[in-house]
Structures are given as structure tokens and as C-alpha cells.
Write a protein that holds these residues in place. Structure first.
Motif, PDB file in Angstrom:
ATOM      1  N   ALA A  15       0.850  -1.186   0.000  1.00  0.00           N
ATOM      2  CA  ALA A  15       0.000   0.000   0.000  1.00  0.00           C
ATOM      3  C   ALA A  15       0.887   1.237   0.000  1.00  0.00           C
ATOM      4  CB  ALA A  15      -0.919   0.013   1.221  1.00  0.00           C
ATOM      5  N   GLN A  16       0.267   2.373  -0.136  1.00  0.00           N
ATOM      6  CA  GLN A  16       0.976   3.644  -0.057  1.00  0.00           C
ATOM      7  C   GLN A  16       0.306   4.502   1.011  1.00  0.00           C
ATOM      8  OE1 GLN A  16       3.014   6.783  -3.159  1.00  0.00           O
ATOM      9  NE2 GLN A  16       1.061   5.903  -3.733  1.00  0.00           N
ATOM     10  N   ASP A  17       1.111   5.277   1.690  1.00  0.00           N
ATOM     11  CA  ASP A  17       0.635   6.103   2.796  1.00  0.00           C
ATOM     12  C   ASP A  17       1.093   7.540   2.574  1.00  0.00           C
ATOM     13  OD1 ASP A  17      -0.375   6.766   5.382  1.00  0.00           O
ATOM     14  OD2 ASP A  17       1.637   6.590   6.208  1.00  0.00           O
ATOM     15  N   ALA A  18       0.454   8.458   3.272  1.00  0.00           N
ATOM     16  CA  ALA A  18       0.899   9.848   3.276  1.00  0.00           C
ATOM     17  C   ALA A  18       0.960  10.312   4.731  1.00  0.00           C
ATOM     18  CB  ALA A  18      -0.072  10.718   2.477  1.00  0.00           C
ATOM     19  N   ILE A  19       1.950  11.123   5.031  1.00  0.00           N
ATOM     20  CA  ILE A  19       2.081  11.666   6.379  1.00  0.00           C
ATOM     21  C   ILE A  19       1.222  12.923   6.490  1.00  0.00           C
ATOM     22  CG2 ILE A  19       3.648  12.612   8.115  1.00  0.00           C
ATOM     23  CD1 ILE A  19       4.071   9.666   7.473  1.00  0.00           C
ATOM     24  N   SER A  56      -2.289  25.873   6.143  1.00  0.00           N
ATOM     25  CA  SER A  56      -1.240  25.286   5.311  1.00  0.00           C
ATOM     26  C   SER A  56       0.110  25.695   5.870  1.00  0.00           C
ATOM     27  CB  SER A  56      -1.386  25.729   3.853  1.00  0.00           C
ATOM     28  OG  SER A  56      -1.269  27.138   3.745  1.00  0.00           O
ATOM     29  N   ILE A  57       1.138  24.946   5.466  1.00  0.00           N
ATOM     30  CA  ILE A  57       2.465  25.189   6.017  1.00  0.00           C
ATOM     31  C   ILE A  57       3.512  24.798   4.978  1.00  0.00           C
ATOM     32  CG2 ILE A  57       2.686  22.879   7.062  1.00  0.00           C
ATOM     33  CD1 ILE A  57       3.940  24.343   9.526  1.00  0.00           C
ATOM     34  N   SER A  58       4.620  25.500   4.953  1.00  0.00           N
ATOM     35  CA  SER A  58       5.688  25.178   4.009  1.00  0.00           C
ATOM     36  C   SER A  58       6.648  24.164   4.638  1.00  0.00           C
ATOM     37  CB  SER A  58       6.466  26.438   3.614  1.00  0.00           C
ATOM     38  OG  SER A  58       7.278  26.873   4.687  1.00  0.00           O
ATOM     39  N   THR A  59       7.413  23.506   3.798  1.00  0.00           N
ATOM     40  CA  THR A  59       8.391  22.565   4.314  1.00  0.00           C
ATOM     41  C   THR A  59       9.459  23.290   5.141  1.00  0.00           C
ATOM     42  OG1 THR A  59       9.564  22.694   2.194  1.00  0.00           O
ATOM     43  CG2 THR A  59       8.072  20.834   2.515  1.00  0.00           C
ATOM     44  N   ASP A  60       9.818  24.510   4.759  1.00  0.00           N
ATOM     45  CA  ASP A  60      10.792  25.286   5.540  1.00  0.00           C
ATOM     46  C   ASP A  60      10.247  25.590   6.935  1.00  0.00           C
ATOM     47  OD1 ASP A  60      12.586  25.287   3.458  1.00  0.00           O
ATOM     48  OD2 ASP A  60      12.080  27.314   2.767  1.00  0.00           O
ATOM     49  N   GLN A  61       8.960  25.955   7.002  1.00  0.00           N
ATOM     50  CA  GLN A  61       8.341  26.235   8.294  1.00  0.00           C
ATOM     51  C   GLN A  61       8.252  24.968   9.147  1.00  0.00           C
ATOM     52  OE1 GLN A  61       4.718  27.911   6.730  1.00  0.00           O
ATOM     53  NE2 GLN A  61       5.406  30.019   7.036  1.00  0.00           N
ATOM     54  N   LEU A  62       7.893  23.858   8.503  1.00  0.00           N
ATOM     55  CA  LEU A  62       7.844  22.583   9.223  1.00  0.00           C
ATOM     56  C   LEU A  62       9.208  22.239   9.819  1.00  0.00           C
ATOM     57  CD1 LEU A  62       5.724  20.083   7.078  1.00  0.00           C
ATOM     58  CD2 LEU A  62       5.344  20.698   9.470  1.00  0.00           C
ATOM     59  N   ALA A  63      10.238  22.372   9.000  1.00  0.00           N
ATOM     60  CA  ALA A  63      11.580  22.050   9.464  1.00  0.00           C
ATOM     61  C   ALA A  63      11.966  22.916  10.659  1.00  0.00           C
ATOM     62  CB  ALA A  63      12.585  22.233   8.327  1.00  0.00           C
ATOM     63  N   SER A  64      11.689  24.210  10.564  1.00  0.00           N
ATOM     64  CA  SER A  64      12.039  25.120  11.648  1.00  0.00           C
ATOM     65  C   SER A  64      11.290  24.781  12.932  1.00  0.00           C
ATOM     66  CB  SER A  64      11.739  26.569  11.244  1.00  0.00           C
ATOM     67  OG  SER A  64      12.576  26.978  10.178  1.00  0.00           O
ATOM     68  N   LEU A  65      10.012  24.419  12.809  1.00  0.00           N
ATOM     69  CA  LEU A  65       9.218  24.066  13.981  1.00  0.00           C
ATOM     70  C   LEU A  65       9.716  22.770  14.619  1.00  0.00           C
ATOM     71  CD1 LEU A  65       5.592  24.801  12.709  1.00  0.00           C
ATOM     72  CD2 LEU A  65       6.827  26.085  14.456  1.00  0.00           C
ATOM     73  N   LEU A  66       9.910  21.741  13.796  1.00  0.00           N
ATOM     74  CA  LEU A  66      10.208  20.414  14.334  1.00  0.00           C
ATOM     75  C   LEU A  66      11.632  20.288  14.873  1.00  0.00           C
ATOM     76  CD1 LEU A  66       8.330  18.122  11.783  1.00  0.00           C
ATOM     77  CD2 LEU A  66       7.546  18.964  14.002  1.00  0.00           C
ATOM     78  N   ASN A  92       9.013  25.498  -1.945  1.00  0.00           N
ATOM     79  CA  ASN A  92       9.438  26.388  -3.027  1.00  0.00           C
ATOM     80  C   ASN A  92       9.385  25.668  -4.371  1.00  0.00           C
ATOM     81  OD1 ASN A  92       9.933  28.484  -1.250  1.00  0.00           O
ATOM     82  ND2 ASN A  92      12.084  27.910  -0.937  1.00  0.00           N
ATOM     83  N   GLU A  93       9.721  24.379  -4.364  1.00  0.00           N
ATOM     84  CA  GLU A  93       9.719  23.596  -5.596  1.00  0.00           C
ATOM     85  C   GLU A  93       8.308  23.191  -6.018  1.00  0.00           C
ATOM     86  OE1 GLU A  93      11.574  22.819  -2.888  1.00  0.00           O
ATOM     87  OE2 GLU A  93      13.407  23.758  -3.644  1.00  0.00           O
ATOM     88  N   ALA A  94       7.406  23.039  -5.041  1.00  0.00           N
ATOM     89  CA  ALA A  94       6.014  22.657  -5.320  1.00  0.00           C
ATOM     90  C   ALA A  94       5.105  23.618  -4.560  1.00  0.00           C
ATOM     91  CB  ALA A  94       5.766  21.211  -4.879  1.00  0.00           C
ATOM     92  N   PRO A  95       4.881  24.812  -5.128  1.00  0.00           N
ATOM     93  CA  PRO A  95       4.215  25.886  -4.387  1.00  0.00           C
ATOM     94  C   PRO A  95       2.728  25.678  -4.121  1.00  0.00           C
ATOM     95  CG  PRO A  95       4.682  26.562  -6.644  1.00  0.00           C
ATOM     96  CD  PRO A  95       5.369  25.256  -6.444  1.00  0.00           C
ATOM     97  N   LYS A  96       2.105  24.707  -4.775  1.00  0.00           N
ATOM     98  CA  LYS A  96       0.697  24.446  -4.496  1.00  0.00           C
ATOM     99  C   LYS A  96       0.572  23.640  -3.214  1.00  0.00           C
ATOM    100  CE  LYS A  96      -3.522  22.297  -6.249  1.00  0.00           C
ATOM    101  NZ  LYS A  96      -4.161  21.550  -7.364  1.00  0.00           N
ATOM    102  N   ALA A  97      -0.232  24.154  -2.268  1.00  0.00           N
ATOM    103  CA  ALA A  97      -0.425  23.448  -0.997  1.00  0.00           C
ATOM    104  C   ALA A  97      -1.331  22.240  -1.220  1.00  0.00           C
ATOM    105  CB  ALA A  97      -1.040  24.386   0.039  1.00  0.00           C
ATOM    106  N   ILE A  98      -0.873  21.071  -0.808  1.00  0.00           N
ATOM    107  CA  ILE A  98      -1.585  19.823  -1.069  1.00  0.00           C
ATOM    108  C   ILE A  98      -1.868  19.110   0.244  1.00  0.00           C
ATOM    109  CG2 ILE A  98      -1.441  17.552  -2.185  1.00  0.00           C
ATOM    110  CD1 ILE A  98       0.376  18.842  -4.277  1.00  0.00           C
ATOM    111  N   SER A  99      -3.057  18.561   0.336  1.00  0.00           N
ATOM    112  CA  SER A  99      -3.464  17.802   1.517  1.00  0.00           C
ATOM    113  C   SER A  99      -3.067  16.337   1.367  1.00  0.00           C
ATOM    114  CB  SER A  99      -4.977  17.895   1.711  1.00  0.00           C
ATOM    115  OG  SER A  99      -5.429  16.946   2.668  1.00  0.00           O
ATOM    116  N   PRO A 100      -2.662  15.696   2.453  1.00  0.00           N
ATOM    117  CA  PRO A 100      -2.379  14.261   2.394  1.00  0.00           C
ATOM    118  C   PRO A 100      -3.636  13.418   2.210  1.00  0.00           C
ATOM    119  CG  PRO A 100      -2.297  15.035   4.652  1.00  0.00           C
ATOM    120  CD  PRO A 100      -2.413  16.259   3.794  1.00  0.00           C
ATOM    121  N   LEU A 101      -4.797  14.061   2.280  1.00  0.00           N
ATOM    122  CA  LEU A 101      -6.063  13.354   2.095  1.00  0.00           C
ATOM    123  C   LEU A 101      -6.589  13.484   0.670  1.00  0.00           C
ATOM    124  CD1 LEU A 101      -7.837  14.436   5.418  1.00  0.00           C
ATOM    125  CD2 LEU A 101      -6.244  12.551   5.014  1.00  0.00           C
ATOM    126  N   ASP A 102      -5.816  14.124  -0.203  1.00  0.00           N
ATOM    127  CA  ASP A 102      -6.221  14.322  -1.594  1.00  0.00           C
ATOM    128  C   ASP A 102      -5.768  13.115  -2.420  1.00  0.00           C
ATOM    129  OD1 ASP A 102      -6.537  15.093  -4.266  1.00  0.00           O
ATOM    130  OD2 ASP A 102      -6.069  17.193  -3.843  1.00  0.00           O
TER     131      ASP A 102
END
Length: 277
Positions: free
Chosen positions: A99-103, A115-125, A213-223
Motif C-alpha cells: 500500500a501507499q501512505d501519506a504523512i 497550510s504550512i511550508s516545508t521550511d516552516q515545518l523544518a524550523s518548527l520540528l 518552493n519547488e512545489a508551491p501548491k499546498a496539497i493535503s495528504p487526504l487528496d
């Protein structure tokens, strides 16, 4: 859960020595899905039982090595150190992506962010941003709820963001515990398998869309459509590892997972099938 299938969850020790029991251990992300698959499999094959327990991908692979599991559920690839241990024992390991999963990155429903950027996620975590005011209008402190280091999900997020987690991050035992913590903490952020929030598990929490930055469209893991297209940044394959010598024993269950019925269960459980119809 049906009484005849209590052996499924793997807590009845009387079942553990039966040659007709397939023992599966490992990834907490996969455990609920594995239970659903195994329950229907047993309905179709009443003489075969499947014993399932979690504990993390690392535990599953270790259990496969020491002979206490027939299948190791893992949300990450087996690493070089683990491969070396199997090689030392002369054991040949095979794998199957079932199967395939999404975080899903989750916060409290009341937190003013969608929504949140990967840079923001990295800084938070990794603990650089200790207050939500850095990216929202809230001035609450950031509380991080994650997994232990033997978790495949922990390892995946760490590698994907190229970070070390903050030493203040709380290490939880599993996805369900993370969700309960987030529901009780308006300032929390955590990460779980999307299957845990897609089917009624999202009450009181918010699933963040993610962009970069590379994928500027915010995407849900439930999509599901975006997952099928490979567009979500935190999607991953779910593995099942097994020793080649036990393949005939586990083959009926593997075949069931590949079947249309098995793939439908995977889809209904909030995960993503990998078999073509």
C-alpha cells in the motif's frame, strides 16, 4: 471485533505457537490497516489466523530477524545495518509494497493556520521556532508530538526535511496517542499516517496542507488524486519484509492483500492501493 477473531490482534499467547498463525509485527502506521485486512482474510480462510502487533518498524524488522515474526510491517526501507545482520545469519530477505501512505501534519482545530511550508515545518520540528507567532497570529508556544527513533514515520519525516528533531519533542507510542495529545493541546503539532485521520479520526484536529518552493501548491495528504499523481511531498510506500524461507506460509495472506478485495479494504481504510485494477 468478532469473538472468533480475537487471535488476530496477537495478544492471545495460546495462538502464538500454532503453525497456522501468521505473525506480523512492526509499523504502528500499518497496524490498523493490517488488522482490517487480516480480519477479512480470516473470514475467507477460517483455518488460518493472523496475529498482529505494532511497536514500530525497527521492532518489526528485529522480530523478523529473531524469528518471532513472519512478516515485518515497515513504513521505511530496511537499512544497511539491518541488512548486514540478516546477511550474517545467512537469511535472504524479500519485500512487498502492499500500500501507499501519506504523512499528515496535524494541529489543533483552533490554531489559526491551514497550510504550512516545508521550511516552516523544518524550523518548527527542529526547535528553531518555539512560538507559533513566527508563522501565525497565535502567541502560543510550540509543542511537538512525534514518535520514537525506531519508528519508520519518525525516520521518514526526519530524512524528508533533512533535520534532527528538537530534543524537546515529546516521543509518543503511536499515531493514536499523538492525535489525542493534539486534541488536548491548542499549541501542539504532530505527524501521523493519513489513514488515522481520513476515516473519522480528525474530530478536534486540523490536517495541514503542505507546500514548498519547488512545489508551491499546498496539497493535503487526504487528496487521493494528488497522491495517485505522486504530487504530495510526504507520501511513501508501505513495506512488508519476510524471510524467503517462509514465503509459502505467508503467500495466502500476501495474495489476499493483492486481490481486488484486499485493495478495496486498503482504499476504504484511508490508505492508497498500489495494485492496478
Amino acid at each position: 471485533m468478532k469473538m472468533k477473531f480475537l487471535c488476530l490482534v496477537g495478544f492471545l499467547m495460546s495462538c502464538s505457537g500454532n503453525k497456522d498463525v501468521i505473525k506480523i509485527k512492526g509499523s504502528d502506521t500499518e497496524v490498523n490497516l493490517a488488522v482490517e485486512l487480516a480480519e477479512t482474510f480470516h473470514d475467507n480462510n477460517p483455518t488460518l489466523f493472523v496475529s498482529i502487533s505494532g511497536g514500530g518498524s525497527g521492532l518489526g524488522i528485529a522480530s523478523l530477524l529473531n524469528g518471532t515474526a513472519d512478516i515485518a510491517n515497515s513504513s521505511r526501507s530496511i537499512n544497511e545495518q539491518e541488512t548486514a545482520l540478516f546477511d550474517k545469519d545467512g537469511a535472504r530477505i524479500d519485500s512487498f509494497i502492499f500500500a501507499q501512505d501519506a504523512i499528515a501534519f496535524v494541529v489543533a482545530e483552533s490554531l489559526p493556520i491551514d497550510s504550512i511550508s516545508t521550511d516552516q515545518l523544518a524550523s518548527l520540528l527542529k526547535g528553531e521556532h518555539t512560538d507559533w507567532s513566527s508563522i501565525t497570529t497565535s502567541k502560543l508556544p510550540v509543542n511537538i508530538y512525534g514518535r520514537q527513533s525506531n519508528s519508520g514515520t519518525h525516520d521518514f519525516v526526519k530524512r524528508k526535511l533533512e533535520i534532527e528533531f528538537s530534543d524537546k519533542a515529546k516521543e509518543m507510542n503511536g499515531n493514536a496517542q499523538i492525535l489525542e495529545a493534539i486534541k488536548a493541546d491548542d499549541s501542539g503539532i504532530g505527524y501521523v499516517g493519513a489513514g488515522y485521520v481520513s476515516n473519522g479520526g480528525s474530530e478536534g484536529i486540523k490536517v495541514l496542507k503542505v507546500y514548498s518552493n519547488e512545489a508551491p501548491k499546498a496539497i493535503s495528504p487526504l487528496d487521493a488524486e494528488m497522491i495517485a499523481a505522486g504530487k504530495y511531498l510526504f507520501q511513501r510506500p508501505l513495506f512488508q519484509y519476510y524471510q524467503a524461507t517462509s514465503f509459502e506460509k505467508i503467500k495466502p495472506f500476501i495474495d489476499f492483500e493483492k486481490s481486488p478485495q484486499g485493495q478495496q479494504i486498503i482504499k476504504q481504510a484511508g490508505y492508497y492501493p498500489v495494485m492496478k485494477p
